[in-house]
Design a protein around this motif. Sequence first.
Motif, short mmCIF file in Angstrom:
data_model
loop_
_atom_site.label_atom_id
_atom_site.label_comp_id
_atom_site.label_asym_id
_atom_site.label_seq_id
_atom_site.Cartn_x
_atom_site.Cartn_y
_atom_site.Cartn_z
N VAL A 143 62.62 125.62 -34.52
CA VAL A 143 64.04 125.38 -34.80
C VAL A 143 64.47 124.04 -34.19
N ASP A 144 63.99 123.75 -32.98
CA ASP A 144 64.32 122.48 -32.34
C ASP A 144 63.77 121.29 -33.13
N ARG A 145 62.53 121.41 -33.64
CA ARG A 145 61.96 120.34 -34.47
C ARG A 145 62.76 120.16 -35.75
N LEU A 146 63.12 121.28 -36.37
CA LEU A 146 63.91 121.22 -37.59
C LEU A 146 65.26 120.57 -37.31
N ASP A 147 65.87 120.92 -36.18
CA ASP A 147 67.16 120.33 -35.82
C ASP A 147 67.03 118.82 -35.65
N LYS A 148 65.98 118.38 -35.00
CA LYS A 148 65.77 116.93 -34.80
C LYS A 148 65.63 116.22 -36.15
N LEU A 149 64.83 116.78 -37.03
CA LEU A 149 64.66 116.19 -38.37
C LEU A 149 65.98 116.19 -39.14
N LEU A 150 66.70 117.29 -39.05
CA LEU A 150 67.97 117.40 -39.75
C LEU A 150 68.96 116.36 -39.23
N GLN A 151 69.06 116.23 -37.91
CA GLN A 151 69.99 115.26 -37.32
C GLN A 151 69.65 113.83 -37.75
N GLU A 152 68.35 113.51 -37.78
CA GLU A 152 67.93 112.17 -38.22
C GLU A 152 68.33 111.93 -39.67
N GLN A 153 68.08 112.91 -40.51
CA GLN A 153 68.38 112.77 -41.93
C GLN A 153 69.88 112.66 -42.17
N ILE A 154 70.64 113.51 -41.52
CA ILE A 154 72.10 113.47 -41.67
C ILE A 154 72.63 112.13 -41.20
N TYR A 155 72.14 111.65 -40.07
CA TYR A 155 72.59 110.35 -39.56
C TYR A 155 72.29 109.25 -40.57
N LYS A 156 71.07 109.22 -41.06
CA LYS A 156 70.68 108.16 -42.00
C LYS A 156 71.54 108.20 -43.27
N GLU A 157 71.81 109.39 -43.76
CA GLU A 157 72.62 109.48 -44.98
C GLU A 157 74.08 109.15 -44.70
N ASN A 158 74.67 109.81 -43.68
CA ASN A 158 76.10 109.60 -43.40
C ASN A 158 76.41 108.20 -42.90
N GLN A 159 75.57 107.65 -42.04
CA GLN A 159 75.88 106.38 -41.39
C GLN A 159 75.27 105.16 -42.06
N MET A 160 74.22 105.35 -42.85
CA MET A 160 73.56 104.20 -43.46
C MET A 160 73.67 104.21 -44.99
N LEU A 161 73.24 105.31 -45.60
CA LEU A 161 73.19 105.35 -47.06
C LEU A 161 74.59 105.39 -47.69
N PHE A 162 75.41 106.34 -47.29
CA PHE A 162 76.70 106.51 -47.94
C PHE A 162 77.59 105.27 -47.82
N PRO A 163 77.71 104.67 -46.64
CA PRO A 163 78.53 103.44 -46.57
C PRO A 163 77.98 102.31 -47.44
N ARG A 164 76.66 102.20 -47.53
CA ARG A 164 76.07 101.15 -48.38
C ARG A 164 76.35 101.42 -49.85
N ILE A 165 76.28 102.66 -50.25
CA ILE A 165 76.57 102.99 -51.65
C ILE A 165 78.02 102.65 -51.97
N LEU A 166 78.92 103.04 -51.09
CA LEU A 166 80.34 102.80 -51.34
C LEU A 166 80.70 101.32 -51.28
N ALA A 167 79.94 100.54 -50.51
CA ALA A 167 80.22 99.11 -50.42
C ALA A 167 79.56 98.32 -51.53
N PHE A 168 78.56 98.91 -52.18
CA PHE A 168 77.82 98.19 -53.22
C PHE A 168 78.72 97.84 -54.39
N GLY A 169 78.75 96.58 -54.71
CA GLY A 169 79.49 96.12 -55.88
C GLY A 169 80.98 96.00 -55.68
N LYS A 170 81.46 96.20 -54.45
CA LYS A 170 82.92 96.04 -54.23
C LYS A 170 83.32 94.61 -54.49
N THR A 171 84.45 94.46 -55.08
CA THR A 171 84.98 93.11 -55.27
C THR A 171 86.05 92.86 -54.24
N GLY A 172 86.12 91.63 -53.78
CA GLY A 172 87.05 91.30 -52.71
C GLY A 172 88.37 91.05 -53.26
#
Length: 172
Positions: A143-172
């Motif tokens: 469970v602890d290993r799964l939690d570590k993997l889950l936290q890494e994945q959630i962080y990468k998606e919430n903090q890296m992927l999603f903001p990049r997707i939303l910023a992609f192609g924005k016009t100023g």
Amino acid sequence: MASAIVMDLMSLKELCDHLNYSRQVDLPIELERLDRLTRSAVSRYKNEASNFPEIRNKFLTFHNLFVTHLRKETEEFFPFIRQWLASDQEALSLRSSLQTWISEFREEHSRSDETLAELQAFIRKQPINPSTSQTARLIAQSVDRLDKLLQEQIYKENQMLFPRILAFGKTG
């Protein structure tokens, strides 16, 4: 595992590919291990007073929730992103759809995180029974290993992927 700096340098397509690969390899392995451990514990200690049936039920609640989430990302979201990146469509025309997806996934991330945390807390507060302690320790470690993997994945998606997707192609 790619560092945050390396991930910052990836194109959006490369980042999607990296995240999709890691979630199709690492997380399912740990989910399968925990599934086997909890199923085996229930079967092995069915004649003893143990909390393994409750642990198994709590794990299955998490498993069903999270596997549905992973399937949705794998079969719908990541293909949508790849198709969007490969198309000539204006990024702004899809912003509403993307925001809806991302909002939904952030909520699912929170629910998955909370459900797994409940399982961890339940396991930690169980009395130690000498006859089942080794199995309980193995389940807790998984469970602890799964939690570590889950936290890494959630962080990468919430903090890296999603903001990049939303910023992609924005016009100023």
